[in-house]
Design a protein around this motif. Structure first.
Motif, PDB file in Angstrom:
ATOM      1  N   LEU A 115      -7.934  -2.714  -0.943  1.00 49.93           N
ATOM      2  CA  LEU A 115      -6.738  -2.393  -0.166  1.00 49.93           C
ATOM      3  C   LEU A 115      -5.490  -2.970  -0.820  1.00 49.93           C
ATOM      4  CD1 LEU A 115      -5.365  -1.263   2.345  1.00 49.93           C
ATOM      5  CD2 LEU A 115      -5.925  -3.403   3.535  1.00 49.93           C
ATOM      6  N   ARG A 116      -5.596  -4.171  -1.364  1.00 48.34           N
ATOM      7  CA  ARG A 116      -4.449  -4.778  -2.027  1.00 48.34           C
ATOM      8  C   ARG A 116      -4.064  -3.961  -3.265  1.00 48.34           C
ATOM      9  NH1 ARG A 116      -6.593  -9.190  -2.665  1.00 48.34           N
ATOM     10  NH2 ARG A 116      -5.896 -10.163  -0.715  1.00 48.34           N
ATOM     11  N   ALA A 117      -5.066  -3.525  -4.025  1.00 48.31           N
ATOM     12  CA  ALA A 117      -4.770  -2.731  -5.214  1.00 48.31           C
ATOM     13  C   ALA A 117      -4.183  -1.375  -4.827  1.00 48.31           C
ATOM     14  CB  ALA A 117      -6.043  -2.538  -6.029  1.00 48.31           C
ATOM     15  N   ALA A 157      -0.543   0.160  -5.954  1.00 49.41           N
ATOM     16  CA  ALA A 157      -0.408   1.465  -6.598  1.00 49.41           C
ATOM     17  C   ALA A 157       0.535   2.365  -5.823  1.00 49.41           C
ATOM     18  CB  ALA A 157      -1.784   2.116  -6.719  1.00 49.41           C
ATOM     19  N   PHE A 158       0.479   2.276  -4.513  1.00 49.65           N
ATOM     20  CA  PHE A 158       1.390   3.082  -3.710  1.00 49.65           C
ATOM     21  C   PHE A 158       2.842   2.653  -3.923  1.00 49.65           C
ATOM     22  CE2 PHE A 158       3.828   3.460   0.250  1.00 49.65           C
ATOM     23  CZ  PHE A 158       3.823   4.841   0.409  1.00 49.65           C
ATOM     24  N   ASP A 159       3.108   1.355  -3.971  1.00 46.27           N
ATOM     25  CA  ASP A 159       4.470   0.876  -4.197  1.00 46.27           C
ATOM     26  C   ASP A 159       5.015   1.380  -5.539  1.00 46.27           C
ATOM     27  OD1 ASP A 159       4.332  -0.386  -1.757  1.00 46.27           O
ATOM     28  OD2 ASP A 159       3.816  -2.355  -2.603  1.00 46.27           O
ATOM     29  N   GLN A 160       4.181   1.324  -6.569  1.00 43.89           N
ATOM     30  CA  GLN A 160       4.628   1.788  -7.890  1.00 43.89           C
ATOM     31  C   GLN A 160       4.903   3.283  -7.877  1.00 43.89           C
ATOM     32  OE1 GLN A 160       1.586   0.591 -10.625  1.00 43.89           O
ATOM     33  NE2 GLN A 160       2.133  -1.587 -10.526  1.00 43.89           N
ATOM     34  N   ALA A 187       8.434   5.238  -8.615  1.00 42.13           N
ATOM     35  CA  ALA A 187       8.525   6.289  -9.637  1.00 42.13           C
ATOM     36  C   ALA A 187       9.068   7.572  -9.032  1.00 42.13           C
ATOM     37  CB  ALA A 187       7.150   6.534 -10.253  1.00 42.13           C
ATOM     38  N   LEU A 188       8.649   7.877  -7.805  1.00 45.23           N
ATOM     39  CA  LEU A 188       9.161   9.086  -7.156  1.00 45.23           C
ATOM     40  C   LEU A 188      10.651   8.960  -6.884  1.00 45.23           C
ATOM     41  CD1 LEU A 188       8.677  11.815  -5.798  1.00 45.23           C
ATOM     42  CD2 LEU A 188       8.056  10.580  -3.692  1.00 45.23           C
ATOM     43  N   ASP A 189      11.112   7.777  -6.483  1.00 45.56           N
ATOM     44  CA  ASP A 189      12.545   7.583  -6.250  1.00 45.56           C
ATOM     45  C   ASP A 189      13.350   7.781  -7.538  1.00 45.56           C
ATOM     46  OD1 ASP A 189      11.942   7.068  -3.618  1.00 45.56           O
ATOM     47  OD2 ASP A 189      11.973   4.870  -3.841  1.00 45.56           O
ATOM     48  N   ARG A 190      12.863   7.293  -8.675  1.00 40.91           N
ATOM     49  CA  ARG A 190      13.574   7.478  -9.954  1.00 40.91           C
ATOM     50  C   ARG A 190      13.620   8.955 -10.347  1.00 40.91           C
ATOM     51  NH1 ARG A 190      10.555   2.835 -11.419  1.00 40.91           N
ATOM     52  NH2 ARG A 190       9.070   4.178 -12.554  1.00 40.91           N
ATOM     53  N   MET A 191      12.498   9.653 -10.124  1.00 42.77           N
ATOM     54  CA  MET A 191      12.476  11.066 -10.469  1.00 42.77           C
ATOM     55  C   MET A 191      13.451  11.856  -9.625  1.00 42.77           C
ATOM     56  SD  MET A 191      10.476  11.284 -13.016  1.00 42.77           S
ATOM     57  CE  MET A 191      10.265  13.070 -13.135  1.00 42.77           C
ATOM     58  N   LYS A 192      13.616  11.472  -8.388  1.00 44.63           N
ATOM     59  CA  LYS A 192      14.595  12.147  -7.543  1.00 44.63           C
ATOM     60  C   LYS A 192      16.022  11.921  -8.049  1.00 44.63           C
ATOM     61  CE  LYS A 192      11.952  12.150  -3.203  1.00 44.63           C
ATOM     62  NZ  LYS A 192      11.903  11.643  -1.804  1.00 44.63           N
ATOM     63  N   THR A 193      16.314  10.702  -8.522  1.00 38.21           N
ATOM     64  CA  THR A 193      17.653  10.401  -9.049  1.00 38.21           C
ATOM     65  C   THR A 193      17.930  11.206 -10.338  1.00 38.21           C
ATOM     66  OG1 THR A 193      17.523   8.175  -8.122  1.00 38.21           O
ATOM     67  CG2 THR A 193      19.161   8.552  -9.857  1.00 38.21           C
ATOM     68  N   LEU A 194      16.908  11.246 -11.204  1.00 38.25           N
ATOM     69  CA  LEU A 194      17.064  12.010 -12.454  1.00 38.25           C
ATOM     70  C   LEU A 194      17.191  13.499 -12.165  1.00 38.25           C
ATOM     71  CD1 LEU A 194      14.443  10.178 -14.693  1.00 38.25           C
ATOM     72  CD2 LEU A 194      16.947   9.997 -14.797  1.00 38.25           C
ATOM     73  N   ARG A 195      16.468  13.966 -11.199  1.00 35.04           N
ATOM     74  CA  ARG A 195      16.558  15.386 -10.871  1.00 35.04           C
ATOM     75  C   ARG A 195      17.925  15.727 -10.319  1.00 35.04           C
ATOM     76  NH1 ARG A 195      15.908  20.231 -12.400  1.00 35.04           N
ATOM     77  NH2 ARG A 195      15.998  21.732 -10.657  1.00 35.04           N
ATOM     78  N   ALA A 196      18.492  14.809  -9.554  1.00 40.20           N
ATOM     79  CA  ALA A 196      19.825  15.067  -9.004  1.00 40.20           C
ATOM     80  C   ALA A 196      20.877  15.173 -10.113  1.00 40.20           C
ATOM     81  CB  ALA A 196      20.200  13.959  -8.012  1.00 40.20           C
ATOM     82  N   ARG A 254       2.289   9.764  -5.590  1.00 43.70           N
ATOM     83  CA  ARG A 254       2.618   8.906  -4.430  1.00 43.70           C
ATOM     84  C   ARG A 254       1.715   9.237  -3.242  1.00 43.70           C
ATOM     85  NH1 ARG A 254       6.842   9.317  -0.600  1.00 43.70           N
ATOM     86  NH2 ARG A 254       6.010  11.439  -0.401  1.00 43.70           N
ATOM     87  N   ASN A 255       1.469  10.503  -2.978  1.00 46.51           N
ATOM     88  CA  ASN A 255       0.607  10.906  -1.856  1.00 46.51           C
ATOM     89  C   ASN A 255      -0.841  10.449  -2.063  1.00 46.51           C
ATOM     90  OD1 ASN A 255       2.834  12.119  -0.683  1.00 46.51           O
ATOM     91  ND2 ASN A 255       2.334  14.192  -1.427  1.00 46.51           N
ATOM     92  N   ASN A 256      -1.319  10.551  -3.308  1.00 50.01           N
ATOM     93  CA  ASN A 256      -2.685  10.085  -3.593  1.00 50.01           C
ATOM     94  C   ASN A 256      -2.818   8.582  -3.362  1.00 50.01           C
ATOM     95  OD1 ASN A 256      -3.518  12.651  -4.238  1.00 50.01           O
ATOM     96  ND2 ASN A 256      -3.147  12.399  -6.453  1.00 50.01           N
ATOM     97  N   ALA A 257      -1.801   7.835  -3.740  1.00 54.63           N
ATOM     98  CA  ALA A 257      -1.830   6.386  -3.527  1.00 54.63           C
ATOM     99  C   ALA A 257      -1.826   6.050  -2.033  1.00 54.63           C
ATOM    100  CB  ALA A 257      -0.638   5.735  -4.227  1.00 54.63           C
ATOM    101  N   GLN A 258      -1.081   6.856  -1.292  1.00 53.49           N
ATOM    102  CA  GLN A 258      -1.053   6.639   0.151  1.00 53.49           C
ATOM    103  C   GLN A 258      -2.426   6.928   0.778  1.00 53.49           C
ATOM    104  OE1 GLN A 258       1.942   8.956   2.133  1.00 53.49           O
ATOM    105  NE2 GLN A 258       1.964   7.647   3.939  1.00 53.49           N
ATOM    106  N   SER A 259      -3.112   7.929   0.291  1.00 50.77           N
ATOM    107  CA  SER A 259      -4.457   8.237   0.784  1.00 50.77           C
ATOM    108  C   SER A 259      -5.432   7.120   0.437  1.00 50.77           C
ATOM    109  CB  SER A 259      -4.939   9.560   0.184  1.00 50.77           C
ATOM    110  OG  SER A 259      -4.096  10.633   0.583  1.00 50.77           O
ATOM    111  N   GLU A 260      -5.272   6.540  -0.745  1.00 50.24           N
ATOM    112  CA  GLU A 260      -6.145   5.435  -1.138  1.00 50.24           C
ATOM    113  C   GLU A 260      -5.970   4.238  -0.207  1.00 50.24           C
ATOM    114  OE1 GLU A 260      -8.543   4.941  -3.279  1.00 50.24           O
ATOM    115  OE2 GLU A 260      -8.523   7.055  -3.850  1.00 50.24           O
ATOM    116  N   ILE A 261      -4.750   4.019   0.241  1.00 43.04           N
ATOM    117  CA  ILE A 261      -4.508   2.922   1.177  1.00 43.04           C
ATOM    118  C   ILE A 261      -5.261   3.171   2.476  1.00 43.04           C
ATOM    119  CG2 ILE A 261      -2.759   1.836   2.628  1.00 43.04           C
ATOM    120  CD1 ILE A 261      -0.812   2.053   0.371  1.00 43.04           C
TER     121      ILE A 261
END
Length: 391
Positions: free
Chosen positions: A123-125, A129-132, A136-145, A161-168
């Protein structure tokens, strides 16, 4: 010479006749015995008191089908192992009372505890992974803008990001299961009761599903009986039941029909009838054999206790007091009431007749009877003595 001989013979004959014993007069003792024997042939007047007789009355006689079965607790629990582990400690023995939540058995939790630690690390891992992936998704949104990345790259970042959330979520579920497994290594009492059957000891290996011990509630006993199929039509819910339990002697227990099984047993063709115990004394031991009768029908009949009946071969009679005379009454007998032990009298007596409560073998038909006067209380007679003395 011949004349002298004849004279001598005559004298000898006379002397012999005089010496014969005559008829002796009757002795006084013998005469007395003969008089007593003649007197004994006549009935002697019988003196009875009110305690020696009883009045024939009409009582309620219940009849119905016989029910057999055993005493079983309504609340019982077969506690079994939910994890495969070694039994570390059994804290309760057979017959010991327990309270709800008391620890009964402890299993080895080493392997289950290791599994819990593993799920916590997973769960900690997954959280890291979800935080990372979220950063990364936030940076991609900024670059896309600013038009510096493609839409495909943004979509890929969002998928990660969604896969990491499912792992949690999966890691949290595994951790919750591991915690439940750790909790299952401690077996607790589900309700207040008594330990009835201990199945394991310290050091035993308990596989999943292995029975550890049984707990019953002694205050929830009931009679689980069976009735023959040809008699089940007379059984109704709410009918009273009187029964005896093996181990309690002649003690009677009362119950009420609570439920009738809608199907008969495939082998015995008997129908199970559940009897709830009514007020009063109740059996406290489960598994004992019980037998009784369901009061399906009730009728008013003449009843007599067994002590007032005299049996002679196939006949039964009682001694009726009619006026001042004792009369032998031949009886037609019916069923015995299992509740009171009295017998039904079908003919030979009528309601209101007086009979002897405890007859003996010396009674005779036509014997005279005299009722004894009631005793005056000693307190009353003692109280009148001083008054008479004053006068």
């Amino acid at each position: 010479m011949l004349r002298k001989t004849l004279i001598f013979l005559a004298i000898a004959s006379a002397l012999t006749a005089c010496n014969k014993p005559g008829k002796e007069p009757a002795k006084p003792e013998t005469a007395g015995k003969q008089a007593d024997a003649k007197a004994s042939d006549k009935p002697v007047q019988l003196l009875v008191s009110s305690e020696d007789v009883l009045t024939v009355q009409s009582n309620s006689l219940a009849s119905g089908p016989v029910i057999t079965g055993s005493i079983q607790p309504e609340r019982k629990a077969d506690l079994r192992a939910e994890v495969s582990a070694v039994v570390m400690q059994v804290l309760k023995e057979n017959g010991e009372p327990v309270k709800r939540g008391d620890v009964l058995v402890k299993l080895d939790e080493s392997s289950v505890r290791d599994s819990l630690l593993s799920t916590e690390e997973a769960l900690r891992a997954a959280t890291q992974a979800f935080d990372q992936s979220q950063r990364a998704l936030d940076r991609m949104k900024t670059l896309r803008a600013s038009g510096m990345t493609s839409i495909q790259a943004l979509d890929d970042a969002e998928v990660r990001r969604n896969n990491a959330q499912s792992e949690i979520s999966a890691a949290r579920a595994r951790m919750a299961t591991a915690r439940q497994q750790v909790g299952r290594t401690v077996v607790r009492a589900p309700f207040d009761g008594i330990v009835s059957d201990r199945k394991v000891s310290n050091g035993d290996t308990a596989a999943i599903g292995k029975e550890l011990l049984k707990v019953i509630d002694p205050n929830s006993m009931r009679f689980e009986g069976r009735v023959s199929a040809d008699k089940i039509a007379a059984v109704k819910v709410g009918q009273p039941v009187m029964f005896r339990v093996n181990g309690y002697g002649e003690q009677q227990f009362n119950g009420v029909v609570r439920r009738i099984d809608p199907s008969a047993n495939d082998v015995t063709r008997q129908v199970e009838v559940l009897v709830g115990l009514a007020g009063g004394a109740q059996p406290r031991v489960a598994g004992l054999y019980a037998e009784g009768r369901i009061d399906a029908e009730t009728a008013d009949v003449l009843m007599l206790p067994e002590s007032a009946l005299v049996k002679s071969g196939d006949k039964t009679y009682a001694w009726k007091v009619k006026g001042n005379t004792l009369a032998k009454a031949d009886l037609g007998m019916g069923a015995r009431d299992p509740r009171t032990g009295n017998f039904e009298v079908r003919n030979g007596l009528a309601a209101g007749d007086t009979v002897l409560r405890h007859p003996n073998s010396s009674l005779k038909d036509g014997q005279k009877v005299e009722m004894a006067a009631p005793k005056v209380p000693a307190l009353a007679s003692a109280g009148t003595a001083p008054a008479a003395a004053k006068q």
